[in-house]
Write a protein that holds these residues in place. Structure first.
Motif, PDB file in Angstrom:
ATOM      1  N   ILE A 106      -3.008  11.558   2.009  1.00  0.00           N
ATOM      2  CA  ILE A 106      -4.000  10.558   2.392  1.00  0.00           C
ATOM      3  C   ILE A 106      -5.093  10.525   1.324  1.00  0.00           C
ATOM      4  N   THR A 107      -5.418   9.313   0.881  1.00  0.00           N
ATOM      5  CA  THR A 107      -6.468   9.121  -0.124  1.00  0.00           C
ATOM      6  C   THR A 107      -7.399   8.015   0.358  1.00  0.00           C
ATOM      7  N   GLN A 108      -8.416   7.708  -0.410  1.00  0.00           N
ATOM      8  CA  GLN A 108      -9.408   6.708  -0.002  1.00  0.00           C
ATOM      9  C   GLN A 108      -9.010   5.305  -0.457  1.00  0.00           C
ATOM     10  N   ASP A 109      -7.751   4.958  -0.274  1.00  0.00           N
ATOM     11  CA  ASP A 109      -7.257   3.669  -0.770  1.00  0.00           C
ATOM     12  C   ASP A 109      -7.536   2.493   0.159  1.00  0.00           C
ATOM     13  N   THR A 157     -13.210   4.254   7.970  1.00  0.00           N
ATOM     14  CA  THR A 157     -13.540   5.666   7.753  1.00  0.00           C
ATOM     15  C   THR A 157     -12.253   6.459   7.541  1.00  0.00           C
ATOM     16  N   MET A 158     -12.382   7.637   6.900  1.00  0.00           N
ATOM     17  CA  MET A 158     -11.223   8.492   6.685  1.00  0.00           C
ATOM     18  C   MET A 158     -10.667   8.996   8.016  1.00  0.00           C
ATOM     19  N   GLU A 159     -11.544   9.174   8.989  1.00  0.00           N
ATOM     20  CA  GLU A 159     -11.104   9.638  10.307  1.00  0.00           C
ATOM     21  C   GLU A 159     -10.176   8.612  10.964  1.00  0.00           C
ATOM     22  N   GLN A 209       0.811  -1.203   0.000  1.00  0.00           N
ATOM     23  CA  GLN A 209       0.000   0.000   0.000  1.00  0.00           C
ATOM     24  C   GLN A 209       0.848   1.258   0.000  1.00  0.00           C
ATOM     25  N   TYR A 210       0.191   2.377  -0.208  1.00  0.00           N
ATOM     26  CA  TYR A 210       0.870   3.669  -0.166  1.00  0.00           C
ATOM     27  C   TYR A 210       1.302   3.922   1.263  1.00  0.00           C
ATOM     28  N   MET A 211       2.606   4.067   1.461  1.00  0.00           N
ATOM     29  CA  MET A 211       3.120   4.088   2.815  1.00  0.00           C
ATOM     30  C   MET A 211       3.776   5.413   3.157  1.00  0.00           C
ATOM     31  N   ASP A 212       3.881   5.685   4.441  1.00  0.00           N
ATOM     32  CA  ASP A 212       4.623   6.828   4.900  1.00  0.00           C
ATOM     33  C   ASP A 212       6.060   6.398   5.134  1.00  0.00           C
TER      34      ASP A 212
END
Length: 217
Positions: free
Chosen positions: A90-93, A100-102, A34-37
């Motif tokens: 941050i995206t809805q991936d 939830t986005m929260e 996944q898209y990671m930090d």
């Protein structure tokens, strides 16, 4: 319900259970992609010690690693203390996991509770929350559109790469990167921010990006 109908129903239940297990395994594998930090941490001093008489000449003092929101939410890096933690966007991936986005943003925010210095993309919608809830000793912001510590300007995009100026602590620098796309500008700012936060000279950080190339394929 007849025997045949019951048999079919039982078979369907088994298929559903099997599919569920496969999906769980797939989710675990996908969490690694996944898209990671990004986080930079310093290895303990004893990592450089000789072990059983063998000299480890290739051991380095620092490591750069990707820290997924899954790993943060599941406490996989709780015992780590990072010198620098960086947030890109941050995206809805991954709402299949976070719901939830929260909750997704809260998971990303954990990185700023276990990092000494935080680097944040000020242009992203999640930046305000991360800056507000951070427990870092220092925070460094970067971006293109909004006021920040490390700001890009005069961005030029081409099929061969990107070129732009960067303002930092009253001085201006020229950045050239052989990877096309506006996202490369943000990624470059992230890298520069992490390096500066780790004590690397700004000019060295900028110069080093000239040799960076994209991943083939």
């Amino acid at each position: 319900m007849g025997n045949r109908e019951q048999q079919i129903l039982d078979e369907i239940k088994l298929m559903v259970a099997s599919l569920k297990r496969q999906l769980e395994m797939l989710e675990m594998k996908m969490s690694q992609l996944q898209y990671m930090d990004v986080a930079l941490m310093e290895l303990p001093e004893n990592q450089n010690d000789e072990t059983e008489g063998e000299a480890h000449e290739d051991v380095h003092d620092d490591v750069v690693m990707e820290v997924s929101s899954h790993s943060l939410a599941l406490d996989r890096v709780t015992a780590c203390t990072f010198d620098v933690g960086a947030f890109t966007n941050i995206t809805q991936d991954h709402l299949d996991f976070h719901e939830t986005m929260e909750k997704y943003l809260e998971a990303k925010g954990i990185l700023y509770k276990i990092s000494k210095t935080g680097v944040v993309n000020i242009d992203d919608s999640g930046a305000e929350y991360l800056l507000k809830t951070s427990e870092c000793e220092n925070m460094l912001t970067y971006g293109i559109e909004n006021d920040c510590d490390l700001r890009a300007f005069d961005v030029k995009l081409s099929e061969k790469g990107v070129a732009f100026g960067v303002k930092y602590e009253g001085e201006e620098y020229t950045v050239e990167l052989g990877i096309p796309g506006e996202f490369s500008v943000y990624n470059a700012l992230t890298a520069i921010g992490c390096l500066v936060a780790a004590g690397i000279d700004m000019r060295q950080a900028v110069e080093g990006l000239k040799n960076a190339r994209g991943v083939k394929g």
